[in-house]
Write a protein that holds these residues in place. Structure first.
Motif, short mmCIF file in Angstrom:
data_model
loop_
_atom_site.label_atom_id
_atom_site.label_comp_id
_atom_site.label_asym_id
_atom_site.label_seq_id
_atom_site.Cartn_x
_atom_site.Cartn_y
_atom_site.Cartn_z
N GLY A 41 -47.67 52.51 21.08
CA GLY A 41 -48.71 52.41 22.09
C GLY A 41 -48.21 51.71 23.34
N ALA A 42 -49.14 51.29 24.18
CA ALA A 42 -48.80 50.67 25.46
C ALA A 42 -47.94 49.43 25.26
N LYS A 43 -46.96 49.29 26.15
CA LYS A 43 -46.05 48.14 26.09
C LYS A 43 -45.76 47.63 27.48
N ARG A 44 -45.52 46.35 27.55
CA ARG A 44 -45.06 45.74 28.79
C ARG A 44 -43.56 45.99 28.92
N TYR A 45 -43.08 45.92 30.15
CA TYR A 45 -41.68 46.17 30.46
C TYR A 45 -40.76 45.29 29.60
N THR A 46 -41.05 44.00 29.54
CA THR A 46 -40.17 43.08 28.79
C THR A 46 -40.16 43.40 27.30
N ALA A 47 -41.29 43.81 26.76
CA ALA A 47 -41.34 44.18 25.34
C ALA A 47 -40.52 45.44 25.08
N LEU A 48 -40.60 46.39 26.00
CA LEU A 48 -39.79 47.61 25.88
C LEU A 48 -38.30 47.27 25.95
N ARG A 49 -37.94 46.44 26.89
CA ARG A 49 -36.53 46.07 27.06
C ARG A 49 -36.00 45.36 25.83
N ARG A 50 -36.81 44.47 25.24
CA ARG A 50 -36.39 43.79 24.01
C ARG A 50 -36.19 44.78 22.86
N LYS A 51 -37.06 45.76 22.77
CA LYS A 51 -37.01 46.74 21.68
C LYS A 51 -35.81 47.67 21.82
N LEU A 52 -35.46 48.05 23.06
CA LEU A 52 -34.40 49.02 23.31
C LEU A 52 -33.07 48.29 23.54
#
Length: 134
Positions: A41-52
């Motif tokens: 679902g929706a994610k903030r930029y920093t959360a996406l960057r941490r995940k990838l």
């Protein structure tokens, strides 16, 4: 809203919009971004960057902008202080959920075979002294 495909759209032809879309969808970071947003679902930029793991700020920003331009991702700015920005998959982007899931599962299911093929290739190429295509 899907439209009928144009007969002259040829992804094998240089400059064709369908080729550009295939290039975008086939990009490593696009696959990972869309896959993550489709699953979580929706994610903030920093959360996406941490995940990838391994994505640079520049590459993630470029990927998100391109996906937003293509209508696959929606960027929402929440009027807070400081502003909160979230990214989520659009309805159009969600149509890629199953194909991306199938690719992910294929890569998991066939990883041992791919690794074995790589080992065979590397042994063969390591013992050969010719260039590819010879």
């Amino acid at each position: 809203m899907a439209t009928a495909p144009q007969a002259d759209w040829d992804p094998y032809a240089s400059g064709c919009p369908s080729r550009e879309v295939l290039d975008r969808i086939g990009d490593k970071w696009t696959v990972l971004v869309l896959g993550e947003l489709a699953e979580s679902g929706a994610k903030r930029y920093t959360a996406l960057r941490r995940k990838l793991d391994g994505v640079s700020e520049k590459m993630l920003t470029q990927t998100l902008r391109a996906l937003e331009r293509d209508g696959l991702v929606r960027r929402t700015i929440h009027p807070e202080i400081p502003p909160r920005v979230e990214y989520e998959i659009t309805e159009l982007g969600a149509t890629l959920r199953e194909p991306l899931r199938a690719l992910k599962l294929w890569s998991i299911d066939h990883m041992n075979e791919v690794l074995a093929a790589r080992a065979v290739y590397d042994r063969r190429i390591g013992s050969a002294s010719h260039e590819p295509g010879d």
